[in-house]
Write a protein that holds these residues in place. Sequence first.
Motif, short mmCIF file in Angstrom:
data_model
loop_
_atom_site.label_atom_id
_atom_site.label_comp_id
_atom_site.label_asym_id
_atom_site.label_seq_id
_atom_site.Cartn_x
_atom_site.Cartn_y
_atom_site.Cartn_z
N PRO A 1 0.75 -0.98 -0.25
CA PRO A 1 -0.03 -0.16 -0.09
C PRO A 1 0.94 1.16 -0.04
O PRO A 1 0.42 1.80 -0.34
N ILE A 2 1.94 1.12 0.30
CA ILE A 2 2.87 2.41 0.73
C ILE A 2 2.63 2.71 -0.61
O ILE A 2 2.41 4.36 -1.02
N GLN A 3 3.06 2.55 -1.65
CA GLN A 3 3.73 2.93 -2.73
C GLN A 3 2.77 2.60 -4.30
O GLN A 3 2.69 2.47 -5.29
N ASN A 4 0.93 1.68 -3.17
CA ASN A 4 0.01 1.21 -4.52
C ASN A 4 0.65 0.81 -5.12
O ASN A 4 0.62 1.87 -6.57
N GLN B 1 -5.00 -0.36 -5.12
CA GLN B 1 -5.87 0.32 -4.54
C GLN B 1 -7.41 -0.03 -4.58
O GLN B 1 -8.51 0.08 -4.63
N LYS B 2 -7.04 -0.80 -6.27
CA LYS B 2 -8.56 -1.51 -6.50
C LYS B 2 -9.55 -2.30 -6.08
O LYS B 2 -10.41 -3.01 -5.64
N PHE B 3 -8.03 -3.38 -5.36
CA PHE B 3 -8.35 -3.94 -4.28
C PHE B 3 -8.32 -4.20 -2.96
O PHE B 3 -8.86 -5.09 -1.66
N CYS B 4 -7.65 -2.67 -2.05
CA CYS B 4 -6.85 -2.90 -1.13
C CYS B 4 -8.24 -2.67 -0.16
O CYS B 4 -9.50 -0.74 -0.71
N GLY C 1 -2.74 7.42 -4.40
CA GLY C 1 -2.55 8.07 -5.90
C GLY C 1 -1.24 7.43 -6.48
O GLY C 1 -0.66 6.33 -6.23
N TYR C 2 -0.54 7.94 -7.62
CA TYR C 2 0.19 6.95 -8.20
C TYR C 2 1.32 6.76 -8.06
O TYR C 2 1.77 7.58 -7.36
N ARG C 3 1.82 5.88 -7.87
CA ARG C 3 3.29 5.48 -6.61
C ARG C 3 2.66 6.48 -5.32
O ARG C 3 3.85 6.63 -5.22
N ASP C 4 1.54 6.13 -5.09
CA ASP C 4 1.61 7.10 -3.63
C ASP C 4 0.60 6.82 -2.43
O ASP C 4 -0.13 6.39 -3.09
N SER C 5 0.39 7.30 -1.45
CA SER C 5 -0.58 7.36 -0.02
C SER C 5 -0.18 7.76 0.97
O SER C 5 0.67 8.21 0.64
#
Length: 346
Positions: free
Chosen positions: A122-125, A134-137, A161-165
């Motif tokens: 999840p850290i960098q999605n 993100q789609k499954f989390c 977000g894109y490679r972001d959280s």
Amino acid sequence: MPNNSSAPLKSLNSFGVDVHARRVIAAHTVTDLLMFAQQAVENIEPLLVLGGGSNVLFLENYTGNILLNRITGIIVKENNDAWHLHVGAGEEWHHLVHMCLEKRMPGLENLALIPGSVGSAPIQNIGAYGVDLQKFCEYVEVLQLATGERRWLSSVECQFGYRDSIFKHDLREGHVIVAVGLRLPKAWKPVLNYGDLRSLNACKVTPWQIYHAVCKMRRTTLPDLALHGNAGSFFKNPIIHESTAKPLLNRYPDIPHYPQLGGGVKLAAGCLIDTCGLKGYRQGGAIVHHKQALVLVNANNATGEDIIALARHIHHRVAERFSVWLEPEVRIIGANGEVDGIRAMI
Ligand SMILES: Cc1cc2nc3c(=O)[nH]c(=O)nc-3n(C[C@H](O)[C@H](O)[C@H](O)COP(=O)(O)OP(=O)(O)OC[C@H]3O[C@@H](n4cnc5c(N)ncnc54)[C@H](O)[C@@H]3O)c2cc1C
């Protein structure tokens, strides 16, 4: 090497950089995590949590303790429309993908072969071939080390977000991810928008076929980690304003680009680097991969300084040519902890 750094990290970072930390400790439970964190506070020593070490670059010996998150366990519950998984942060991501397919719970196949642990995902999605975590989390379970408080953050609260959280920002320090909740809908829909997946028939394709196609593409385009240390994409694909993108794409129409839902245009960083003629460019023991310019490789006993110097060179060359400033995706670790990736490029 200072005397207080005696635990080797070479096999614990996918770049294979030969550095040391004071100590390496494996935590198998939340109690372990809290105990080791407390000890670090009492000894006034820095603490860094690692999963698989596949998204970090150590610049030098780390003066503190490395805490390996090894909390395992997968609990599956099911209702009419989905499978719900509660997965320990120390589970290996690719192993989870494979296990889900074996148990006929599809969805994660596009994310096969991404190295690292579930807790880091999840850290960098993490994302690949048109699918992001993100789609499954459904939620992320986080432990606050100072208080021992455990919270479940919903997918929205994770601010993906894109490679972001949020785990790269507000919850970057003092928090450890201990479990991830995933929801895999039973109504499976293949995602076939990228690479060789486009040639698959959406009406007939199976999750295993996608899995095998993804594994094949990754094995042919990415260097073999067992032979050449790397951390996957070193830089993020830059997202630039439409007004900047227009003249740039008029001049370089071949650069792959993707308009973003929230505005802006994402550019393929690998293509920018390749256009600068940098494939195969070497700095000390570090080299730009000859097939995938976004990947920096430890070709011959590279030091962290070799790799960051190579990254800086790329950053400057791309900025000079395109006025686009690449941002590292890899987390940069100095003697006392993480350093700002953007500053490290200057
Ligand atoms: C060959 C290769 C291919 C790759 N391909 C992809 C790809 O396709 N898509 C993609 O998104 N990524 C990709 N990556 C990057 C990497 O695999 C992912 O970022 C992965 O999620 C990192 O997991 P890790 O456990 O190795 O993290 P680490 O490298 O161990 O840690 C990364 C960061 O997270 C922190 N951290 C780790 N665990 C926790 C925790 N439990 N709680 C709090 N903080 C923690 C660490 O302190 C560090 O800052 C690739 C890497 C390699 C080497």
